[in-house]
Design a protein around this motif. Sequence first.
Motif, PDB file in Angstrom:
ATOM      1  N   ASN A   2       0.932  -1.235   0.060  1.00  0.00           N
ATOM      2  CA  ASN A   2      -0.031   0.034  -0.010  1.00  0.00           C
ATOM      3  C   ASN A   2       1.132   1.211  -0.185  1.00  0.00           C
ATOM      4  OD1 ASN A   2      -2.335  -1.772   0.251  1.00  0.00           O
ATOM      5  ND2 ASN A   2      -2.194  -1.886   2.446  1.00  0.00           N
ATOM      6  N   ASN A   3       0.145   2.399  -0.558  1.00  0.00           N
ATOM      7  CA  ASN A   3       1.188   3.713  -0.392  1.00  0.00           C
ATOM      8  C   ASN A   3      -0.005   4.712  -0.195  1.00  0.00           C
ATOM      9  OD1 ASN A   3       0.631   4.920  -3.335  1.00  0.00           O
ATOM     10  ND2 ASN A   3       0.956   2.900  -3.668  1.00  0.00           N
ATOM     11  N   ARG A   4       0.715   6.035  -0.022  1.00  0.00           N
ATOM     12  CA  ARG A   4       0.016   7.241   0.157  1.00  0.00           C
ATOM     13  C   ARG A   4       0.323   7.984  -0.898  1.00  0.00           C
ATOM     14  NH1 ARG A   4       2.165   9.897   4.633  1.00  0.00           N
ATOM     15  NH2 ARG A   4       0.476  11.219   4.239  1.00  0.00           N
ATOM     16  N   ILE A   5       0.668   7.723  -2.293  1.00  0.00           N
ATOM     17  CA  ILE A   5       1.246   8.447  -3.319  1.00  0.00           C
ATOM     18  C   ILE A   5      -0.061   9.295  -3.700  1.00  0.00           C
ATOM     19  CG2 ILE A   5       1.912   8.733  -5.518  1.00  0.00           C
ATOM     20  CD1 ILE A   5       3.726   5.986  -5.255  1.00  0.00           C
ATOM     21  N   LYS A   6      -1.147   8.723  -3.834  1.00  0.00           N
ATOM     22  CA  LYS A   6      -2.200   9.864  -4.422  1.00  0.00           C
ATOM     23  C   LYS A   6      -2.445  10.818  -3.642  1.00  0.00           C
ATOM     24  CE  LYS A   6      -6.795   9.390  -6.410  1.00  0.00           C
ATOM     25  NZ  LYS A   6      -7.944   8.469  -6.855  1.00  0.00           N
ATOM     26  N   VAL A   7      -2.702  10.452  -2.110  1.00  0.00           N
ATOM     27  CA  VAL A   7      -2.816  11.506  -1.183  1.00  0.00           C
ATOM     28  C   VAL A   7      -1.828  12.694  -1.163  1.00  0.00           C
ATOM     29  CG1 VAL A   7      -3.130  11.733   1.475  1.00  0.00           C
ATOM     30  CG2 VAL A   7      -4.336  10.041   0.322  1.00  0.00           C
ATOM     31  N   LEU A   8      -0.640  12.129  -1.364  1.00  0.00           N
ATOM     32  CA  LEU A   8       0.497  13.092  -1.137  1.00  0.00           C
ATOM     33  C   LEU A   8       0.263  14.020  -2.290  1.00  0.00           C
ATOM     34  CD1 LEU A   8       3.217  10.546   0.293  1.00  0.00           C
ATOM     35  CD2 LEU A   8       2.192  12.419   1.434  1.00  0.00           C
ATOM     36  N   ARG A   9       0.239  13.305  -3.470  1.00  0.00           N
ATOM     37  CA  ARG A   9       0.092  14.178  -4.731  1.00  0.00           C
ATOM     38  C   ARG A   9      -1.125  15.367  -4.679  1.00  0.00           C
ATOM     39  NH1 ARG A   9      -1.839  12.996  -8.815  1.00  0.00           N
ATOM     40  NH2 ARG A   9      -2.599  10.868  -8.587  1.00  0.00           N
ATOM     41  N   ALA A  10      -2.082  14.850  -4.151  1.00  0.00           N
ATOM     42  CA  ALA A  10      -2.962  15.718  -4.024  1.00  0.00           C
ATOM     43  C   ALA A  10      -2.877  17.060  -3.028  1.00  0.00           C
ATOM     44  CB  ALA A  10      -4.410  15.199  -3.357  1.00  0.00           C
ATOM     45  N   GLU A  11      -2.182  16.573  -1.950  1.00  0.00           N
ATOM     46  CA  GLU A  11      -1.794  17.775  -1.021  1.00  0.00           C
ATOM     47  C   GLU A  11      -1.035  18.815  -1.669  1.00  0.00           C
ATOM     48  OE1 GLU A  11      -1.796  15.086   3.011  1.00  0.00           O
ATOM     49  OE2 GLU A  11       0.108  15.652   2.133  1.00  0.00           O
ATOM     50  N   ARG A  12      -0.115  18.520  -2.764  1.00  0.00           N
ATOM     51  CA  ARG A  12       0.526  19.350  -3.322  1.00  0.00           C
ATOM     52  C   ARG A  12       0.209  19.653  -4.800  1.00  0.00           C
ATOM     53  NH1 ARG A  12       2.847  16.010  -0.018  1.00  0.00           N
ATOM     54  NH2 ARG A  12       4.996  16.414   0.881  1.00  0.00           N
ATOM     55  N   ASP A  13      -0.973  19.332  -5.002  1.00  0.00           N
ATOM     56  CA  ASP A  13      -1.682  19.589  -6.580  1.00  0.00           C
ATOM     57  C   ASP A  13      -0.834  18.906  -7.336  1.00  0.00           C
ATOM     58  OD1 ASP A  13      -3.914  20.471  -7.787  1.00  0.00           O
ATOM     59  OD2 ASP A  13      -3.097  22.499  -7.982  1.00  0.00           O
ATOM     60  N   TRP A  14      -0.122  17.891  -7.565  1.00  0.00           N
ATOM     61  CA  TRP A  14       0.713  17.414  -8.617  1.00  0.00           C
ATOM     62  C   TRP A  14      -0.301  16.319  -9.393  1.00  0.00           C
ATOM     63  CZ3 TRP A  14       5.722  16.007  -5.532  1.00  0.00           C
ATOM     64  CH2 TRP A  14       6.429  16.740  -5.155  1.00  0.00           C
ATOM     65  N   SER A  15       0.000  16.512 -10.586  1.00  0.00           N
ATOM     66  CA  SER A  15      -0.465  15.191 -11.287  1.00  0.00           C
ATOM     67  C   SER A  15       0.297  14.113 -11.354  1.00  0.00           C
ATOM     68  CB  SER A  15      -0.798  15.598 -12.870  1.00  0.00           C
ATOM     69  OG  SER A  15       0.678  16.036 -13.442  1.00  0.00           O
ATOM     70  N   ASP A  50      11.754  10.650  -1.926  1.00  0.00           N
ATOM     71  CA  ASP A  50      12.536  11.959  -1.525  1.00  0.00           C
ATOM     72  C   ASP A  50      11.833  13.394  -2.205  1.00  0.00           C
ATOM     73  OD1 ASP A  50      15.123  13.216  -1.320  1.00  0.00           O
ATOM     74  OD2 ASP A  50      15.281  13.310  -3.533  1.00  0.00           O
ATOM     75  N   GLN A  51      10.773  12.970  -3.299  1.00  0.00           N
ATOM     76  CA  GLN A  51      10.499  14.085  -3.957  1.00  0.00           C
ATOM     77  C   GLN A  51       9.231  14.616  -2.775  1.00  0.00           C
ATOM     78  OE1 GLN A  51      10.689  15.841  -7.016  1.00  0.00           O
ATOM     79  NE2 GLN A  51      12.528  14.499  -6.728  1.00  0.00           N
ATOM     80  N   PHE A  52       8.941  14.113  -2.061  1.00  0.00           N
ATOM     81  CA  PHE A  52       7.947  14.386  -1.035  1.00  0.00           C
ATOM     82  C   PHE A  52       8.340  14.737   0.400  1.00  0.00           C
ATOM     83  CE2 PHE A  52       4.893  11.346  -3.728  1.00  0.00           C
ATOM     84  CZ  PHE A  52       4.363  12.470  -4.071  1.00  0.00           C
ATOM     85  N   ASN A  53       9.758  14.656   0.261  1.00  0.00           N
ATOM     86  CA  ASN A  53      10.665  14.993   1.572  1.00  0.00           C
ATOM     87  C   ASN A  53      10.150  13.975   2.803  1.00  0.00           C
ATOM     88  OD1 ASN A  53      12.251  17.024   0.375  1.00  0.00           O
ATOM     89  ND2 ASN A  53      10.515  18.603   0.509  1.00  0.00           N
ATOM     90  N   LEU A  54      10.044  12.865   2.395  1.00  0.00           N
ATOM     91  CA  LEU A  54       9.228  11.760   3.360  1.00  0.00           C
ATOM     92  C   LEU A  54      10.526  10.593   3.496  1.00  0.00           C
ATOM     93  CD1 LEU A  54       5.813  12.002   3.016  1.00  0.00           C
ATOM     94  CD2 LEU A  54       6.981  13.212   4.631  1.00  0.00           C
ATOM     95  N   ARG A  55      10.169   9.917   4.436  1.00  0.00           N
ATOM     96  CA  ARG A  55      11.069   8.738   4.439  1.00  0.00           C
ATOM     97  C   ARG A  55      10.230   7.805   3.766  1.00  0.00           C
ATOM     98  NH1 ARG A  55      11.327   6.767  10.338  1.00  0.00           N
ATOM     99  NH2 ARG A  55       9.202   7.287  10.260  1.00  0.00           N
ATOM    100  N   ILE A  56      10.946   6.402   3.377  1.00  0.00           N
ATOM    101  CA  ILE A  56       9.987   5.722   2.553  1.00  0.00           C
ATOM    102  C   ILE A  56       8.954   4.907   3.414  1.00  0.00           C
ATOM    103  CG2 ILE A  56      10.203   3.040   1.612  1.00  0.00           C
ATOM    104  CD1 ILE A  56      12.944   3.642   0.422  1.00  0.00           C
ATOM    105  N   GLU A  57       9.135   4.736   4.604  1.00  0.00           N
ATOM    106  CA  GLU A  57       8.138   4.275   5.658  1.00  0.00           C
ATOM    107  C   GLU A  57       7.005   4.964   5.623  1.00  0.00           C
ATOM    108  OE1 GLU A  57      11.083   4.976   6.630  1.00  0.00           O
ATOM    109  OE2 GLU A  57      12.243   2.907   6.558  1.00  0.00           O
TER     110      GLU A  57
END
Length: 70
Positions: A2-15, A50-57
């Motif tokens: 599982n991942n949080r990519i969609k949520v993280l993208r939405a928070e930054r308004d990234w496609s 790294d793009q989200f300035n977060l750890r992999i976890e």
Amino acid sequence: MNNRIKVLRAERDWSQQSLADRIGVSRQAVNAVERGKHDPSLQLAFDIADQFNLRIEDVFLPVKKSSSEG
């Protein structure tokens, strides 16, 4: 995985394309990872985090086995 990519993208308004461009992969690759259809390589996971300035976890969450799966 599982991942949080969609949520993280939405928070930054990234496609998906914007994230793909930032990490040097195709939009389809981002889509496959985001939807859980493909587990990223370790390097790709680091690049995404790294793009989200977060750890992999903080981006990728292991699927927990139920106690009956041994």
